[in-house]
Scaffold this motif. Structure first.
Motif, PDB file in Angstrom:
ATOM      1  N   GLY A   8       0.835  -1.194   0.000  1.00  0.00           N
ATOM      2  CA  GLY A   8       0.000   0.000   0.000  1.00  0.00           C
ATOM      3  C   GLY A   8       0.870   1.245   0.000  1.00  0.00           C
ATOM      4  O   GLY A   8       2.039   1.213  -0.385  1.00  0.00           O
ATOM      5  N   THR A   9       0.305   2.351   0.441  1.00  0.00           N
ATOM      6  CA  THR A   9       1.057   3.594   0.539  1.00  0.00           C
ATOM      7  C   THR A   9       2.078   3.476   1.663  1.00  0.00           C
ATOM      8  O   THR A   9       1.751   3.023   2.760  1.00  0.00           O
ATOM      9  CB  THR A   9       0.104   4.767   0.826  1.00  0.00           C
ATOM     10  OG1 THR A   9      -0.908   4.805  -0.185  1.00  0.00           O
ATOM     11  CG2 THR A   9       0.857   6.084   0.828  1.00  0.00           C
ATOM     12  N   SER A  10       3.304   3.883   1.401  1.00  0.00           N
ATOM     13  CA  SER A  10       4.358   3.715   2.393  1.00  0.00           C
ATOM     14  C   SER A  10       4.111   4.606   3.603  1.00  0.00           C
ATOM     15  O   SER A  10       3.468   5.655   3.514  1.00  0.00           O
ATOM     16  CB  SER A  10       5.729   4.036   1.788  1.00  0.00           C
ATOM     17  OG  SER A  10       5.906   5.433   1.683  1.00  0.00           O
ATOM     18  N   ILE A  11       4.653   4.196   4.739  1.00  0.00           N
ATOM     19  CA  ILE A  11       4.500   4.970   5.968  1.00  0.00           C
ATOM     20  C   ILE A  11       5.131   6.349   5.824  1.00  0.00           C
ATOM     21  O   ILE A  11       4.664   7.330   6.420  1.00  0.00           O
ATOM     22  CB  ILE A  11       5.118   4.206   7.169  1.00  0.00           C
ATOM     23  CG1 ILE A  11       4.781   4.904   8.495  1.00  0.00           C
ATOM     24  CG2 ILE A  11       6.618   4.069   6.998  1.00  0.00           C
ATOM     25  CD1 ILE A  11       3.307   4.916   8.840  1.00  0.00           C
ATOM     26  N   SER A 116      14.170  -3.176   8.429  1.00  0.00           N
ATOM     27  CA  SER A 116      14.778  -2.962   7.120  1.00  0.00           C
ATOM     28  C   SER A 116      13.985  -1.962   6.308  1.00  0.00           C
ATOM     29  O   SER A 116      12.765  -1.820   6.472  1.00  0.00           O
ATOM     30  CB  SER A 116      14.880  -4.279   6.356  1.00  0.00           C
ATOM     31  OG  SER A 116      13.602  -4.860   6.189  1.00  0.00           O
ATOM     32  N   TYR A 117      14.700  -1.294   5.405  1.00  0.00           N
ATOM     33  CA  TYR A 117      14.067  -0.329   4.511  1.00  0.00           C
ATOM     34  C   TYR A 117      13.128  -1.071   3.560  1.00  0.00           C
ATOM     35  O   TYR A 117      13.402  -2.209   3.155  1.00  0.00           O
ATOM     36  CB  TYR A 117      15.133   0.444   3.738  1.00  0.00           C
ATOM     37  CG  TYR A 117      14.609   1.669   3.034  1.00  0.00           C
ATOM     38  CD1 TYR A 117      13.946   2.663   3.750  1.00  0.00           C
ATOM     39  CD2 TYR A 117      14.783   1.840   1.672  1.00  0.00           C
ATOM     40  CE1 TYR A 117      13.454   3.791   3.117  1.00  0.00           C
ATOM     41  CE2 TYR A 117      14.301   2.972   1.025  1.00  0.00           C
ATOM     42  CZ  TYR A 117      13.628   3.942   1.747  1.00  0.00           C
ATOM     43  OH  TYR A 117      13.149   5.049   1.104  1.00  0.00           O
ATOM     44  N   ASP A 118      12.041  -0.412   3.170  1.00  0.00           N
ATOM     45  CA  ASP A 118      10.964  -1.122   2.484  1.00  0.00           C
ATOM     46  C   ASP A 118      11.235  -1.435   1.014  1.00  0.00           C
ATOM     47  O   ASP A 118      10.433  -2.117   0.380  1.00  0.00           O
ATOM     48  CB  ASP A 118       9.641  -0.359   2.620  1.00  0.00           C
ATOM     49  CG  ASP A 118       9.681   1.041   2.020  1.00  0.00           C
ATOM     50  OD1 ASP A 118      10.735   1.436   1.503  1.00  0.00           O
ATOM     51  OD2 ASP A 118       8.647   1.738   2.076  1.00  0.00           O
ATOM     52  N   CYS A 119      12.350  -0.960   0.468  1.00  0.00           N
ATOM     53  CA  CYS A 119      12.597  -1.225  -0.956  1.00  0.00           C
ATOM     54  C   CYS A 119      13.278  -2.571  -1.197  1.00  0.00           C
ATOM     55  O   CYS A 119      13.461  -2.963  -2.351  1.00  0.00           O
ATOM     56  CB  CYS A 119      13.447  -0.110  -1.580  1.00  0.00           C
ATOM     57  SG  CYS A 119      15.200  -0.182  -1.172  1.00  0.00           S
ATOM     58  N   TYR A 120      13.638  -3.295  -0.156  1.00  0.00           N
ATOM     59  CA  TYR A 120      14.343  -4.566  -0.354  1.00  0.00           C
ATOM     60  C   TYR A 120      13.410  -5.687  -0.812  1.00  0.00           C
ATOM     61  O   TYR A 120      13.757  -6.491  -1.674  1.00  0.00           O
ATOM     62  CB  TYR A 120      15.035  -5.008   0.942  1.00  0.00           C
ATOM     63  CG  TYR A 120      16.082  -4.062   1.478  1.00  0.00           C
ATOM     64  CD1 TYR A 120      16.776  -3.182   0.661  1.00  0.00           C
ATOM     65  CD2 TYR A 120      16.397  -4.065   2.838  1.00  0.00           C
ATOM     66  CE1 TYR A 120      17.740  -2.331   1.160  1.00  0.00           C
ATOM     67  CE2 TYR A 120      17.362  -3.218   3.352  1.00  0.00           C
ATOM     68  CZ  TYR A 120      18.026  -2.351   2.519  1.00  0.00           C
ATOM     69  OH  TYR A 120      18.977  -1.513   3.022  1.00  0.00           O
ATOM     70  N   GLU A 121      12.250  -5.771  -0.192  1.00  0.00           N
ATOM     71  CA  GLU A 121      11.402  -6.946  -0.387  1.00  0.00           C
ATOM     72  C   GLU A 121      10.740  -6.988  -1.764  1.00  0.00           C
ATOM     73  O   GLU A 121      10.624  -8.056  -2.380  1.00  0.00           O
ATOM     74  CB  GLU A 121      10.329  -7.015   0.697  1.00  0.00           C
ATOM     75  CG  GLU A 121       9.462  -8.261   0.599  1.00  0.00           C
ATOM     76  CD  GLU A 121       8.501  -8.396   1.760  1.00  0.00           C
ATOM     77  OE1 GLU A 121       8.853  -9.073   2.728  1.00  0.00           O
ATOM     78  OE2 GLU A 121       7.398  -7.817   1.679  1.00  0.00           O
ATOM     79  N   THR A 122      10.311  -5.839  -2.279  1.00  0.00           N
ATOM     80  CA  THR A 122       9.524  -5.812  -3.521  1.00  0.00           C
ATOM     81  C   THR A 122      10.239  -6.452  -4.710  1.00  0.00           C
ATOM     82  O   THR A 122       9.648  -7.296  -5.405  1.00  0.00           O
ATOM     83  CB  THR A 122       9.088  -4.378  -3.847  1.00  0.00           C
ATOM     84  OG1 THR A 122       8.222  -3.915  -2.807  1.00  0.00           O
ATOM     85  CG2 THR A 122       8.347  -4.324  -5.176  1.00  0.00           C
ATOM     86  N   PRO A 123      11.503  -6.101  -5.014  1.00  0.00           N
ATOM     87  CA  PRO A 123      12.134  -6.755  -6.164  1.00  0.00           C
ATOM     88  C   PRO A 123      12.306  -8.257  -5.981  1.00  0.00           C
ATOM     89  O   PRO A 123      12.316  -9.009  -6.963  1.00  0.00           O
ATOM     90  CB  PRO A 123      13.482  -6.035  -6.287  1.00  0.00           C
ATOM     91  CG  PRO A 123      13.730  -5.418  -4.963  1.00  0.00           C
ATOM     92  CD  PRO A 123      12.381  -5.083  -4.418  1.00  0.00           C
ATOM     93  N   ILE A 124      12.436  -8.698  -4.736  1.00  0.00           N
ATOM     94  CA  ILE A 124      12.538 -10.139  -4.469  1.00  0.00           C
ATOM     95  C   ILE A 124      11.222 -10.828  -4.856  1.00  0.00           C
ATOM     96  O   ILE A 124      11.212 -11.850  -5.540  1.00  0.00           O
ATOM     97  CB  ILE A 124      12.872 -10.389  -2.987  1.00  0.00           C
ATOM     98  CG1 ILE A 124      14.202  -9.743  -2.613  1.00  0.00           C
ATOM     99  CG2 ILE A 124      12.892 -11.885  -2.685  1.00  0.00           C
ATOM    100  CD1 ILE A 124      14.465  -9.696  -1.112  1.00  0.00           C
TER     101      ILE A 124
END
Length: 376
Positions: A8-11, A116-124
């Motif tokens: 969703g929309t990031s914090i 962890s910063y939220d940009c790690y999980e999405t590309p995985i």
């Protein structure tokens, strides 16, 4: 059907929007609010009049690649090939995305250290790979027993972040010793080292993956000009990796953005000749110390901050609220926007902690802390 149904929309966006809505001082999202170096804007003005407005080479503006190689040698005594091992990216986030997409196959696992910063999980997830979350200790040091237990024959990558966002924690030489032992036991493992705050450390010098030759053939480092030069809106960073890995990363980068803003690259190439990055840590240490001194009459407990421009604080002594509820009350009732640390945990782990960004001018920090002194 959504491939990212849970996203969703990031914090960060949520809290910034609320700050605008309620007229709060925004110490949530990690961007400076002070002016950048006049030398940089003067170079930018000059470059805007030059013939640098067409596509830059896919990997980056050649003079800038050379300057990055020189900077890496000066900072870490590592020699890299600017033509084969350096890539200019559209911010660190694009560098991380391209590296994961290029090197992680479907069904493989990637270990992420939380918070962890939220940009790690999405590309995985977009690789149809599996993110494996391992919590740091509650003092935010690596939990090596848990990390070792999480790495197996199917683990393709381990993502590390040093200095650490959101906590400001930095790794020790002993941590890198443990990482070397883990890597030696798992020769298939690639290390992705997010070092975007590498030049913002305080009492202790930054320790980089670049300083460990054993990792040079199996690691990717990610850096950020945006963080280092207070120009987050330029969205420009760079990746360093050995040629076999970089060759694959460039394939993704080519079809993701092709090349990065040409005027920005030409400007930074010239700026690197005049700027002293070693002064950056001192600049932000003054900011940190100023903010911590202002907070002495606030009921929050400040945790140690060894790097980055973030200060974590505990409110456990004054409230049992969730960190999200506490952050919203702080914003609405007291006019200061922060980030709840639970947002950095996929399971919402709540340690009663919030994160402030102190990369603000003095007047902003003074007014924010006056409001925080009223906290009850």
């Amino acid at each position: 059907m959504s491939k990212l149904a849970h996203v969703g929309t990031s914090i960060f966006t949520v809290m910034s929007q609320l700050a605008n809505e309620y007229g709060a001082i925004n110490l949530s999202q990690g961007f400076p609010n002070f002016t950048v170096d006049e030398r940089l804007t003067e170079i930018l003005s000059k470059q805007a009049k030059e013939n640098v407005h067409q596509y830059a080479p896919m990997a980056g503006f050649s003079p800038l690649l050379e300057k990055i190689a020189i900077l890496t040698r000066q900072s870490y005594n590592r020699i890299v090939d600017p033509k084969a091992e350096v890539l200019v990216t559209a911010g660190a986030t694009e560098g991380i995305f391209a590296a994961v997409q290029a090197l992680v196959a479907a069904g493989k696992e990637v270990v992420i250290l939380d918070p962890s910063y939220d940009c790690y999980e999405t590309p995985i997830l977009l690789c149809n790979a599996k993110p494996v979350h391992v919590s740091l200790h509650d003092d935010f040091t690596p939990n090596w027993e848990a990390i070792n237990a999480a790495v197996n024959h199917n683990t393709r990558m381990l993502i590390i972040n040093n200095p650490h966002n959101p906590t400001g924690k930095t790794w020790t030489a002993a941590d890198f010793d443990r990482l070397e032992a883990l890597a030696e036991a798992n020769p298939h493992l690639i290390i992705l080292s997010d070092e975007v705050y590498e030049y913002i450390t305080f009492e202790k010098a930054h320790l980089s993956i670049h300083q460990r030759p054993k990792f040079w053939e199996r690691s990717i480092s990610v850096s950020s000009f945006g963080k280092s030069f207070h120009i987050t809106g330029w969205k420009i960073g760079y990746v360093i990796a050995p040629e076999p890995l970089m060759r694959e990363i460039k394939k993704v980068h080519q079809f993701l953005v092709f090349s990065v803003n040409s005027v920005a690259q030409a400007t930074l190439s010239e700026y690197l000749d005049v700027v002293d990055l070693s002064a950056l840590g001192k600049f932000y240490q003054q900011k940190r110390d100023f903010f911590r001194a202002l907070m002495k009459n606030c009921p929050l407990e400040l945790l140690p901050c060894e790097g980055t421009y973030f200060q974590v604080a505990s409110y456990a002594g004054i409230s049992e609220e969730s960190d999200l509820d506490f952050s919203k009350r702080l914003l609405i009732d007291y006019g200061v926007a922060t980030i709840p640390i639970s947002a950095f945990y996929p399971d919402g782990k709540d340690l009663k902690l919030i994160r402030f960004c102190f990369a603000k001018d003095d007047s902003t920090l003074i007014e924010a802390t006056k409001r925080l002194e009223k906290l009850r």
